[in-house]
Design an enzyme around this catalytic site. Structure first.
Site, mmCIF file in Angstrom:
data_model
loop_
_atom_site.group_PDB
_atom_site.id
_atom_site.type_symbol
_atom_site.label_atom_id
_atom_site.label_comp_id
_atom_site.label_asym_id
_atom_site.label_seq_id
_atom_site.Cartn_x
_atom_site.Cartn_y
_atom_site.Cartn_z
ATOM 1 N N ARG A 102 0.879 -1.185 0.000
ATOM 2 C CA ARG A 102 0.000 0.000 0.000
ATOM 3 C C ARG A 102 0.901 1.215 0.000
ATOM 4 O O ARG A 102 1.699 1.424 0.916
ATOM 5 C CB ARG A 102 -0.910 0.005 1.225
ATOM 6 C CG ARG A 102 -1.644 1.313 1.411
ATOM 7 C CD ARG A 102 -2.749 1.250 2.441
ATOM 8 N NE ARG A 102 -3.924 0.590 1.901
ATOM 9 C CZ ARG A 102 -5.162 0.736 2.375
ATOM 10 N NH1 ARG A 102 -5.399 1.537 3.388
ATOM 11 N NH2 ARG A 102 -6.180 0.097 1.831
ATOM 12 N N HIS A 133 -7.360 0.872 -6.480
ATOM 13 C CA HIS A 133 -7.610 0.035 -5.295
ATOM 14 C C HIS A 133 -8.287 -1.249 -5.800
ATOM 15 O O HIS A 133 -9.464 -1.492 -5.550
ATOM 16 C CB HIS A 133 -8.495 0.802 -4.305
ATOM 17 C CG HIS A 133 -8.487 0.237 -2.921
ATOM 18 N ND1 HIS A 133 -7.740 -0.874 -2.558
ATOM 19 C CD2 HIS A 133 -9.135 0.637 -1.785
ATOM 20 C CE1 HIS A 133 -7.933 -1.123 -1.272
ATOM 21 N NE2 HIS A 133 -8.781 -0.232 -0.779
ATOM 22 N N GLN A 143 -10.241 -3.859 -3.511
ATOM 23 C CA GLN A 143 -11.502 -3.320 -3.002
ATOM 24 C C GLN A 143 -12.626 -3.500 -4.018
ATOM 25 O O GLN A 143 -13.710 -3.978 -3.694
ATOM 26 C CB GLN A 143 -11.314 -1.819 -2.696
ATOM 27 C CG GLN A 143 -12.581 -1.126 -2.246
ATOM 28 C CD GLN A 143 -13.000 -1.540 -0.852
ATOM 29 O OE1 GLN A 143 -12.222 -1.453 0.075
ATOM 30 N NE2 GLN A 143 -14.228 -2.007 -0.693
ATOM 31 N N ASP A 183 -17.024 7.028 -1.483
ATOM 32 C CA ASP A 183 -15.705 6.895 -0.857
ATOM 33 C C ASP A 183 -15.443 8.226 -0.148
ATOM 34 O O ASP A 183 -16.169 9.213 -0.369
ATOM 35 C CB ASP A 183 -14.664 6.620 -1.974
ATOM 36 C CG ASP A 183 -13.234 6.464 -1.476
ATOM 37 O OD1 ASP A 183 -13.030 6.317 -0.259
ATOM 38 O OD2 ASP A 183 -12.316 6.491 -2.324
ATOM 39 N N CYS A 200 -16.641 1.873 0.481
ATOM 40 C CA CYS A 200 -15.427 1.076 0.721
ATOM 41 C C CYS A 200 -14.953 1.196 2.158
ATOM 42 O O CYS A 200 -14.209 0.338 2.625
ATOM 43 C CB CYS A 200 -14.327 1.480 -0.259
ATOM 44 S SG CYS A 200 -13.862 3.212 -0.155
ATOM 45 N N ARG A 216 -13.621 -8.582 1.682
ATOM 46 C CA ARG A 216 -12.219 -8.343 1.321
ATOM 47 C C ARG A 216 -11.403 -9.606 1.593
ATOM 48 O O ARG A 216 -10.536 -9.982 0.817
ATOM 49 C CB ARG A 216 -11.647 -7.169 2.140
ATOM 50 C CG ARG A 216 -12.324 -5.815 1.909
ATOM 51 C CD ARG A 216 -12.020 -5.257 0.547
ATOM 52 N NE ARG A 216 -10.585 -5.140 0.319
ATOM 53 C CZ ARG A 216 -9.816 -4.150 0.770
ATOM 54 N NH1 ARG A 216 -10.340 -3.152 1.452
ATOM 55 N NH2 ARG A 216 -8.521 -4.109 0.499
HETATM 56 N N1 CP Z 1 -11.348 0.125 2.357
HETATM 57 C C1 CP Z 1 -10.079 0.005 2.786
HETATM 58 O O1 CP Z 1 -9.144 -0.263 2.022
HETATM 59 O O2 CP Z 1 -9.942 0.188 4.115
HETATM 60 P P1 CP Z 1 -8.580 0.353 4.910
HETATM 61 O O3 CP Z 1 -7.989 1.680 4.491
HETATM 62 O O4 CP Z 1 -8.982 0.338 6.355
HETATM 63 O O5 CP Z 1 -7.656 -0.769 4.549
HETATM 64 N N1 NVA Z 2 -9.773 6.868 -1.644
HETATM 65 C C1 NVA Z 2 -9.460 6.436 -0.297
HETATM 66 C C2 NVA Z 2 -9.713 4.983 -0.136
HETATM 67 C C3 NVA Z 2 -9.569 4.479 1.280
HETATM 68 C C4 NVA Z 2 -9.766 3.005 1.392
HETATM 69 C C5 NVA Z 2 -8.024 6.794 0.025
HETATM 70 O O1 NVA Z 2 -7.156 6.620 -0.833
HETATM 71 O O2 NVA Z 2 -7.768 7.239 1.149
#
Ligand code: CP
Ligand code: NVA
Length: 305
Positions: free
Chosen positions: A101, A128, A131, A223, A263, A291
């Site tokens: 990530r 993502h 997701q 989101d 999400c 997930r």
């Molecule tokens: N939706 C999602 O990816 O959540 P987190 O940021 O908690 O991993």
């Molecule tokens: N768009 C958001 C998604 C979080 C799961 C971010 O990148 O923070």
């Protein structure tokens, strides 16, 4: 499939295979014959916060028999400037796979290239993918095939989540509306890129008109307005996006059978009201649970190839 780096780089058949296989994986969660990663160690390298992605991957890897090392990027030499390609070549000799990530999509792609081990994108600024595969699986569990359906994304239409939705819509053949103000819509070039590989039934439309975008649709999705890394733009984002909320009125325009999905994490009173969040909690938290099942399905597919 060697890696899962983006929906942009996946075929519709690969997405379909993972989503379909997830039903089996979910049903047989306790089946010990799935421990195909026994004896392996996987690294999870995270430069951004996470609850769902981190926990679901750690649980999933353990259920498949693997050991897991969680590495906060800030605690690694990576955080002091060691290049990703050097980090990748070290980890590639030590662990069997990596889940990353981070900010730049190119970092995940470079890691995969230089490490030569299976690499999974657990969120970048561009995509993502895990997701959205879990979201599609959740929709199909509750409403059947997504092909031919209408989905509307409401909010910041140019962040990682809607970007992955765009490639899913093009390659799996459903209609995607993005309701977002000017300045928060994805570039036309991205939509054109996705539509080059589109299948019948695919359509992608961006509009600032929220009411038009949600009328009669089968799913409304949102989101956060301030994605990780965009905190300095908070004031501008809150002002620009305040009309793009999933609330009682937004939901009333969709199909009576429409699912409301998020999400997570959710900011009540911003992109969704507390009332609508709680009324749809069963679906939204099912998405979070899924997930796990979808990511196990991804890990099993990567282990097979
Ligand atoms: N939706 C999602 O990816 O959540 P987190 O940021 O908690 O991993
Ligand atoms: N768009 C958001 C998604 C979080 C799961 C971010 O990148 O923070």
């Amino acid at each position: 499939m060697k890696n899962l780096l983006s929906l942009a780089s996946m075929s519709g058949a690969e997405m379909r295979d993972i989503v379909n296989y997830s039903h089996h994986v979910k049903k047989h969660r306790k089946d010990t014959s799935m421990k195909v990663l026994e004896g392996q160690t996987w690294a999870m390298i995270f430069s951004k916060a996470s609850t769902r992605t981190r926990v679901s991957f750690e649980v999933g890897l353990r259920e498949l028999g693997a050991n897991v090392i969680f590495l906060a990027a800030g605690d690694m030499q990576l955080g002091r400037g060691e290049p990703i390609k050097d980090t990748a070549r070290v980890l590639g000799r030590l662990v069997h796979g990596a889940i990353i990530r981070t900010f730049a999509q190119s970092d995940v792609e470079d890691f995969a290239k230089y490490s030569c081990i299976p690499t999974i994108n657990a969120l970048t600024d561009e995509e993502h993918p895990c997701q959205i595969l879990a979201d599609i699986f959740t929709f199909e569990e509750l409403r059947g095939p997504i092909t031919g359906k209408k989905v509307t994304f409401v909010g910041d239409g140019d962040c990682n989540v809607p970007r992955s939705w765009i490639f899913a819509a093009a390659k799996l053949g459903f209609e995607l509306n993005i309701a977002a103000p000017e300045g928060f819509q994805p570039p036309q070039s991205l939509i054109d890129q996705a539509m080059k590989d589109s299948v019948p039934g695919a359509a992608i439309r961006c509009t600032p008109n929220l009411q038009d975008a949600v009328r009669g649709v089968d799913m409304i999705y949102t989101d956060v307005w301030i994605s990780m890394g965009k905190e300095e733009e908070a004031k501008h984002r809150l002002q620009s996006l305040q009309g793009y909320q999933i609330n009682r009125q937004t939901v009333s325009l969709a199909s009576p059978e429409a699912l409301v999905m998020h999400c997570l994490p959710a900011y009540r009173g911003k992109e969704i009201t507390d009332e609508i969040m709680e009324a749809n909690a069963e679906c939204i938290f099912r998405e979070a649970e899924n997930r796990l099942h979808v990511q196990k399905s991804i890990l099993l597919r990567l282990a097979k190839d």
